[in-house]
Design an enzyme around this catalytic site. Structure first.
Site, PDB file in Angstrom:
ATOM      1  N   SER A  63      28.865  27.737   9.952  1.00 29.89           N
ATOM      2  CA  SER A  63      29.771  28.205   8.904  1.00 29.89           C
ATOM      3  C   SER A  63      30.990  28.876   9.503  1.00 29.89           C
ATOM      4  CB  SER A  63      29.006  29.221   8.048  1.00 29.89           C
ATOM      5  OG  SER A  63      29.896  29.930   7.229  1.00 29.89           O
ATOM      6  N   TYR A  77      23.254  37.073   7.307  1.00 32.13           N
ATOM      7  CA  TYR A  77      23.390  35.617   7.168  1.00 32.13           C
ATOM      8  C   TYR A  77      24.260  35.057   8.304  1.00 32.13           C
ATOM      9  CZ  TYR A  77      25.381  31.182   5.617  1.00 32.13           C
ATOM     10  OH  TYR A  77      25.826  29.873   5.576  1.00 32.13           O
ATOM     11  N   LYS A 123      23.523  32.455  11.733  1.00 36.93           N
ATOM     12  CA  LYS A 123      24.279  31.257  12.143  1.00 36.93           C
ATOM     13  C   LYS A 123      24.731  31.402  13.593  1.00 36.93           C
ATOM     14  CE  LYS A 123      24.062  28.975   8.289  1.00 36.93           C
ATOM     15  NZ  LYS A 123      23.153  27.817   8.223  1.00 36.93           N
TER      16      LYS A 123
HETATM   17  P1  NAD Z   1      21.290  24.737  -0.552  1.00 37.41           P
HETATM   18  O1  NAD Z   1      20.547  26.008  -0.802  1.00 37.41           O
HETATM   19  O2  NAD Z   1      21.708  23.919  -1.717  1.00 37.41           O
HETATM   20  O3  NAD Z   1      20.438  23.806   0.432  1.00 37.41           O
HETATM   21  C1  NAD Z   1      19.531  24.313   1.378  1.00 37.41           C
HETATM   22  C2  NAD Z   1      18.214  23.573   1.179  1.00 37.41           C
HETATM   23  O4  NAD Z   1      17.289  24.044   2.171  1.00 37.41           O
HETATM   24  C3  NAD Z   1      17.579  23.822  -0.182  1.00 37.41           C
HETATM   25  O5  NAD Z   1      17.208  22.578  -0.750  1.00 37.41           O
HETATM   26  C4  NAD Z   1      16.364  24.679   0.123  1.00 37.41           C
HETATM   27  O6  NAD Z   1      15.302  24.450  -0.795  1.00 37.41           O
HETATM   28  C5  NAD Z   1      16.024  24.221   1.536  1.00 37.41           C
HETATM   29  N1  NAD Z   1      15.296  25.211   2.348  1.00 37.41           N
HETATM   30  C6  NAD Z   1      15.587  26.523   2.510  1.00 37.41           C
HETATM   31  N2  NAD Z   1      14.695  27.096   3.331  1.00 37.41           N
HETATM   32  C7  NAD Z   1      13.831  26.127   3.700  1.00 37.41           C
HETATM   33  C8  NAD Z   1      12.686  26.104   4.533  1.00 37.41           C
HETATM   34  N3  NAD Z   1      12.222  27.214   5.140  1.00 37.41           N
HETATM   35  N4  NAD Z   1      12.039  24.938   4.718  1.00 37.41           N
HETATM   36  C9  NAD Z   1      12.478  23.800   4.095  1.00 37.41           C
HETATM   37  N5  NAD Z   1      13.539  23.766   3.283  1.00 37.41           N
HETATM   38  C10 NAD Z   1      14.203  24.919   3.084  1.00 37.41           C
HETATM   39  O7  NAD Z   1      22.543  25.119   0.369  1.00 37.41           O
HETATM   40  P2  NAD Z   1      23.804  24.252   0.808  1.00 37.41           P
HETATM   41  O8  NAD Z   1      25.007  24.865   0.204  1.00 37.41           O
HETATM   42  O9  NAD Z   1      23.554  22.813   0.623  1.00 37.41           O
HETATM   43  O10 NAD Z   1      23.832  24.633   2.355  1.00 37.41           O
HETATM   44  C11 NAD Z   1      23.209  23.824   3.344  1.00 37.41           C
HETATM   45  C12 NAD Z   1      23.407  24.477   4.692  1.00 37.41           C
HETATM   46  O11 NAD Z   1      24.807  24.645   4.926  1.00 37.41           O
HETATM   47  C13 NAD Z   1      22.800  25.865   4.806  1.00 37.41           C
HETATM   48  O12 NAD Z   1      22.263  26.013   6.111  1.00 37.41           O
HETATM   49  C14 NAD Z   1      23.978  26.788   4.628  1.00 37.41           C
HETATM   50  O13 NAD Z   1      23.801  28.020   5.284  1.00 37.41           O
HETATM   51  C15 NAD Z   1      25.087  25.980   5.284  1.00 37.41           C
HETATM   52  N6  NAD Z   1      26.425  26.346   4.775  1.00 37.41           N
HETATM   53  C16 NAD Z   1      26.690  26.299   3.432  1.00 37.41           C
HETATM   54  C17 NAD Z   1      27.935  26.667   2.964  1.00 37.41           C
HETATM   55  C18 NAD Z   1      28.236  26.675   1.491  1.00 37.41           C
HETATM   56  O14 NAD Z   1      29.222  27.301   1.086  1.00 37.41           O
HETATM   57  N7  NAD Z   1      27.496  25.985   0.652  1.00 37.41           N
HETATM   58  C19 NAD Z   1      28.931  27.066   3.869  1.00 37.41           C
HETATM   59  C20 NAD Z   1      28.638  27.088   5.232  1.00 37.41           C
HETATM   60  C21 NAD Z   1      27.361  26.719   5.680  1.00 37.41           C
END
Ligand code: NAD
Ligand code: UDP
Length: 342
Positions: free
Chosen positions: A124, A148, A152
């Site tokens: 991120s 958080y 990362k």
């Molecule tokens: P999201 O919550 O929609 O997707 C994450 C998925 O991981 C979910 O389906 C959740 O059920 C699953 N999950 C969580 N913990 C788990 C575990 N222990 N075992 C198995 N599954 C698990 O989030 P997103 O927005 O799609 O983000 C995806 C990734 O991108 C994350 O790592 C997040 O930190 C990173 N990210 C997101 C953003 C954003 O703004 N959305 C920005 C930067 C980075």
């Protein structure tokens, strides 16, 4: 040969899965559904007209992972699974270290046991903290201001150490800026639980009438209109970045750290107006105090992604808002149309 998509039912992973399937890749989705619904997988199947192998399991659970690696010939992993709510991470840091850090350690241990040494990781732009200038390049100093962000950073560092210990690993760290929007079909999109923390889901829920008004966190920043400036990127552009990364990963001989952003900064008020235009709805707002930990301006220099992956974001703010609105207005309650999650 299959790609394991951890967190595959989530927001970014579901959009990425659409493109992976369209490009002819075999995928195995692995998710514990703690922040998602299996309905997203069914909808990806319907968009792509393909059957998906989906396994319910937790990345912190070695046995769950072993079952998958035993059964499927996993070639690489796109690792999305994790928790992402900054405020919650301050309140319950141990949960974040457990899910994000312990989960990734267990995943990498099992990958190594099965000689699967190729991983694309969801990092991120938060790792840049409050950057000294913009646009942000990958070689800017990194820091973290909350648990958080620290997970990362630690995972990035851990993956670099893994590479130093064994150069056979292929590792791409993708630093996302602000993903928004939805697939053009309006059938998959972001489905936050409870009150959204992020701007665009809150704006969309206000436009659809689920929230009375948007709180804008400060209009006294040193930005053109005083509200915070971010690099919003269409989730389908972001998804394409993963496909490009996984397709090129074997050609890299070092850990690759790559920004995925558009290079453009838009303010909160820009986004509110763009969403109003795209939706034809009003988005009432109130200016309130700054949110703790927020920075004034954050946008990417995305030129390295272009050079290394041949990738660049293509979709406009208008498309981000139109597609986000289609998803929100067709699915006012997200995937949960009165039924239980999962
Ligand atoms: P999201 O919550 O929609 O997707 C994450 C998925 O991981 C979910 O389906 C959740 O059920 C699953 N999950 C969580 N913990 C788990 C575990 N222990 N075992 C198995 N599954 C698990 O989030 P997103 O927005 O799609 O983000 C995806 C990734 O991108 C994350 O790592 C997040 O930190 C990173 N990210 C997101 C953003 C954003 O703004 N959305 C920005 C930067 C980075
Ligand atoms: N923001 C806001 N009201 C909200 C949510 C966010 O004014 O309800 C602002 C926030 O202060 C920042 C921008 O919108 O300037 C993007 O916030 P978001 O949480 O979506 O992303 P991040 O701050 O993590 O980049």
């Amino acid at each position: 040969m299959s790609i394991l998509v951890t967190g595959g039912a989530g927001y970014i992973a579901s959009h990425t899965s659409v493109l992976l399937l369209k490009e002819g890749h075999d995928i195995v989705i692995f998710d514990n559904f703690c922040n998602s619904s299996s309905e997203s997988i069914r909808r990806v199947e319907s968009i792509t007209d393909k059957k998906i192998t989906a396994i319910e399991g937790d990345i912190r659970n070695r046995d769950d992972l072993i079952k998958v690696f035993d059964k499927y010939d996993i070639d690489s992993v796109i690792h999305f699974a994790g928790l992402k709510a900054v405020g919650e991470s301050v309140d319950i840091p141990l949960k974040y270290y457990d899910y994000n850090l312990s989960g990734t350690i267990t995943l990498c241990q099992v990958m190594k046991e099965y000689n699967c040494k190729s991983i694309v990781f969801s990092s991120s732009a938060t790792v840049y903290g409050d950057p000294h200038t913009t646009p942000i390049k990958e070689n800017f100093p990194t820091t973290a201001t909350n648990p958080y962000g620290r997970t990362k950073l630690f995972i990035e560092e851990m993956l670099r150490d893994i590479f130093i210990s064994d150069n056979e690993w292929k590792i791409v760290l993708l630093r996302y800026f602000n993903p928004v929007g939805a697939h053009i079909s309006g059938t998959i999109g972001e489905d936050p639980q409870g009150i959204p923390n992020n701007l665009m889901p809150f704006v969309a829920q206000t436009a659809v009438g689920k929230r009375e008004y948007l709180n804008i966190f400060g209009d006294d920043y040193d930005t053109p209109d005083g509200t915070g400036v971010r690099d919003y990127i269409h989730v389908m552009d972001l998804a394409q970045g993963h496909v490009d990364a996984i397709e090129k990963i074997n050609s890299f001989d070092n850990v690759m750290t790559i920004n995925l952003g558009t290079g453009n900064g838009y303010s909160v008020l820009d986004m509110v107006r763009a969403f109003e235009d795209a939706s034809g709805r009003n988005v009432p707002y109130k200016i309130v105090q700054r949110r703790d930990g927020d920075i004034a301006t954050c946008f990417a220099d995305p030129s390295y992604a272009k050079e290394i992956l041949g990738w660049e974001a293509k979709r406009s703010i208008r498309e981000m808002c139109e597609d986000g609105w289609r998803w929100q207005s067709n699915n006012p309650n997200g995937y949960n149309n009165g039924e239980d999650k999962k």
